[in-house]
Design a protein around this motif. Structure first.
Motif, PDB file in Angstrom:
ATOM      1  N   GLU A  52     -32.589  13.333  16.359  1.00 16.48           N
ATOM      2  CA  GLU A  52     -31.154  13.568  16.249  1.00 16.48           C
ATOM      3  C   GLU A  52     -30.794  14.016  14.837  1.00 16.48           C
ATOM      4  O   GLU A  52     -31.231  13.413  13.861  1.00 16.48           O
ATOM      5  CB  GLU A  52     -30.371  12.303  16.606  1.00 16.48           C
ATOM      6  CG  GLU A  52     -28.878  12.552  16.695  1.00 16.48           C
ATOM      7  CD  GLU A  52     -28.104  11.337  17.175  1.00 16.48           C
ATOM      8  OE1 GLU A  52     -26.878  11.476  17.375  1.00 16.48           O
ATOM      9  OE2 GLU A  52     -28.714  10.268  17.354  1.00 16.48           O
ATOM     10  N   HIS A  53     -30.046  15.092  14.720  1.00 17.65           N
ATOM     11  CA  HIS A  53     -29.624  15.731  13.477  1.00 17.65           C
ATOM     12  C   HIS A  53     -30.773  16.502  12.794  1.00 17.65           C
ATOM     13  O   HIS A  53     -30.571  17.077  11.734  1.00 17.65           O
ATOM     14  CB  HIS A  53     -29.062  14.723  12.468  1.00 17.65           C
ATOM     15  CG  HIS A  53     -27.972  13.851  13.013  1.00 17.65           C
ATOM     16  ND1 HIS A  53     -26.796  14.365  13.502  1.00 17.65           N
ATOM     17  CD2 HIS A  53     -27.891  12.487  13.141  1.00 17.65           C
ATOM     18  CE1 HIS A  53     -26.017  13.366  13.914  1.00 17.65           C
ATOM     19  NE2 HIS A  53     -26.648  12.229  13.703  1.00 17.65           N
TER      20      HIS A  53
ATOM     21  N   ASP B 279     -34.005   7.704  14.068  1.00 19.12           N
ATOM     22  CA  ASP B 279     -34.083   7.951  15.503  1.00 19.12           C
ATOM     23  C   ASP B 279     -35.507   8.298  15.924  1.00 19.12           C
ATOM     24  O   ASP B 279     -36.286   8.867  15.159  1.00 19.12           O
ATOM     25  CB  ASP B 279     -33.149   9.103  15.879  1.00 19.12           C
ATOM     26  CG  ASP B 279     -31.718   8.821  15.458  1.00 19.12           C
ATOM     27  OD1 ASP B 279     -31.112   7.897  16.019  1.00 19.12           O
ATOM     28  OD2 ASP B 279     -31.227   9.520  14.554  1.00 19.12           O
TER      29      ASP B 279
END
Length: 627
Positions: free
Chosen positions: A132-133, A548
């Protein structure tokens, strides 16, 4: 996609598709291979025993190198591809009628498509962050590297005729500040470039360190001072003294800053490259750098450093965080001496570091601890007056380096938590009470230093890494990434965020197109968040702080690895061809686990956190919790 698409307007060569996004070009009978490309950021690499990069700019409309060249779209967020040209021969790029003509003097070359800002190093070795990101963080990393870090290396372009050119790297691509700045700037330039883990950036780092050593050796006063700046005409600023806004005080700028930093830079370079021949050749210069620091230490172990880092805060005395950083760097020098078998010198530098460190925890006036307020003061001036605006680095560095007592550490933890909103307004604000600095403390250049700067963020991030606070680290990276995107990935020097001293709806002040946040962003992302670190104990240290589950790929020659983070297993793959050792610490991502079942090629063992394992080329090791 075809080879002749996007920014490529014309090909004069035969083209054969190898795979998606990659073509082989072969010369026509009259050669050379020729491409006409829309004008945008362009680079050539060259090698003469070591690697150099030649960025095209307004003063260098023709560049020539060998083996590798890049042409990129102007817009970092363009949907058009950038292109790597790889050839066994000379590659020449010239601006003609607002386009770029690329001529390749070889029988054939490869033409390879990448993102508008390549998520790869200068040799085309890719990185990928699949969590994520991850895409946003990766694009920012690429955009800052290709937009600021590589264009700042002007050794073979703008600086080629300077009195000193090797290691001459600009701090800003804005013409107002055209020199290179060993004091302060080289520390973060070097950390950023080491983060990229490849031969070109390692060579640039080595030359930057050697430039500093040369300048210290040539100090006309024989004091081993690391100068503030070298200007294009060769002028060196060994001694810079500035006054306060009200003219009542003055101080020396960066009296020992560069000397402290070069010791850490040398340690990081040697840990990354294991180049002990280089270290043996330059150890006397590093000892000379240390002598300038030690000369400022009194018999009580107090370091009279004057101003450290901060261009426009006038500190005419001894600083807490300068003392902490000096002790840290002298310990690193002691380790370098140990690696060379110099036991007597190792002991000497360890003892000096211990002396400085012990002084930190002592109460005022002999030390730096304010017993009334239960925190470290910022600095004590030469009149014995303590100055304190709750300086971030003055409080976290004694704790980070292990010089604070347990009770002091508890007070500092509470202090940082109490003022977290101020410190993290943008990573990272100088002090909790910047509004309380007086005109006797602010330099005559104005208050722009009293805000956020990458140099503070670098050590702030190290503190949060030490605390295993992954959430703060990710938040810092995302905040800088969002700001960078807002500015087209061209970042300024100081980020005040329209607060206290600058209420003008502009987020930053100081130098434009500045090196600091791009370099520190690279360091924090790779070194702190992804946890890929230099170490002498193994080929690499792996200590992830990622928030994550997902995977990381780093193909660069200094890394050649991938890892996958899952709920119940961590996998590390050695992408290189040779067996390598890895010091692996999974404490931050699996805080409840202390022992692991380690499996590689069918062989099982039980390992603890921080254990060193060896993984052969092409193989994967797996860590699973021992319940």
């Amino acid at each position: 996609m075809t080879a002749e698409s996007g920014i490529i307007k014309r090909l004069q060569a035969n083209s054969t598709k190898i795979n998606e996004g990659c073509w082989r070009l072969t010369a026509l009978d009259n050669g050379p291979i020729e491409l006409e490309v829309k004008q945008g950021p362009s680079f050539a690499l060259d090698r003469n025993k070591e690697w150099f990069v030649l960025p095209m700019d307004s003063e260098n409309s023709t560049i020539a190198g060998r083996d590798y060249a890049w042409v990129l779209p102007t817009d970092p967020d363009s949907s058009d591809s950038s292109w790597l040209i790889k050839a066994d021969g000379e590659i020449r790029l010239s601006v003609v009628n607002e386009n770029i003509i690329v001529k390749v003097y070889a029988e054939s070359c490869e033409l390879i498509a990448y993102e508008s800002r390549p998520q790869a190093d200068s040799f085309g070795k890719r990185f990928r962050f699949e969590f994520e990101h991850g895409e946003k963080l990766g694009h920012t990393l690429a955009a800052l590297y290709w937009g600021t870090m590589l264009p700042s290396v002007i050794e073979r372009t703008r600086a080629k005729d300077y009195p000193i050119s090797d290691g001459y790297v600009l701090s800003t691509l804005h013409s107002k500040y055209s020199g290179t700045y060993p004091d302060v700037d080289h520390e973060f330039q070097i950390k950023g470039r080491l983060s990229w883990g490849n031969g070109l950036d390692y060579d640039v780092v080595r030359r930057m360190i050697e430039l500093q050593l040369k300048l210290m050796i040539e100090d006309p006063e024989g004091l081993w001072r690391n100068p503030c700046a070298i200007q294009p005409n060769g002028d060196r600023e060994y001694h810079v003294r500035r006054s306060s806004l009200d003219g009542s005080t003055n101080a020396i700028m960066f009296l020992i800053t560069g000397n402290v930093e070069v010791l850490e830079s040398a340690w990081l370079y040697c840990a990354a490259t294991k180049d002990f021949d280089w270290l043996r050749q330059h150890i006397e210069g590093l000892e000379g750098a240390a002598s300038c620091i030690i000369d400022q230490v009194d018999r009580h172990g107090r370091l009279w450093s004057d101003v450290y880092y901060e261009d426009q805060v006038i500190k005419d005395g001894r600083e807490t965080f300068a003392t902490a950083l000096a002790a840290h760097s002298l310990n690193l020098l002691a380790e370098l001496e140990r690696r060379l078998g110099n036991e007597e010198k190792e002991t000497y530098y360890k003892d000096m570091a211990a002396l400085l460190g012990a002084s930190l925890a002592k109460p005022l006036p002999m030390g730096y601890w304010d017993e009334t307020n239960q925190r470290f003061v910022d600095w004590v001036d030469r009149s014995g007056i303590a100055h304190d605006h709750i300086h971030l680095l003055a409080n976290i560095l004694p704790v980070l380096f292990g010089y604070a007592s347990k009770e002091q550490e508890e007070h500092i933890t509470a202090l940082i938590d109490e003022h977290i909103d101020q410190f993290q307004r943008f990573p990272t604000f100088l002090a909790a009470h910047i509004d309380q600095y007086t005109q006797a403390e602010i330099g005559d250049g104005g208050p722009y230093d009293l805000c956020a700067a990458g140099r503070y963020w670098c050590w702030d991030a190290a503190y949060w890494t030490w605390k295993s606070n992954r959430k703060v680290l990710l938040g810092q990276l995302m905040r800088v990434s969002e700001q960078a995107a807002k500015e087209g990935y061209v970042m300024g020097e100081r980020y005040d965020m329209n607060y206290v001293y600058y209420i003008d709806d502009k987020d930053w002040h100081g130098a434009a197109h500045y090196y600091e946040y791009p370099c520190v962003y690279s360091w924090v992302l790779i070194h702190e968040y992804l946890g890929i670190r230099q170490t002498f104990e193994a080929d690499l240290q792996i200590s992830p702080k990622v928030m994550d589950y997902g995977s990381v790929l780093l193909e660069q020659s200094g890394y050649q690895l991938s890892y996958k983070y899952e709920e119940h297993a961590f996998q590390l793959t050695n992408l290189g061809s040779e067996s390598r050792s890895f010091e692996v610490d999974l404490t931050a991502i699996y805080p409840a686990c202390t022992k692991w079942k380690f499996t590689c090629e069918g062989v099982d063992s039980v390992v603890e956190q921080g254990a060193i394992v060896r993984i052969d080329g092409g193989l994967t090791g797996t860590w699973m919790p021992v319940v």
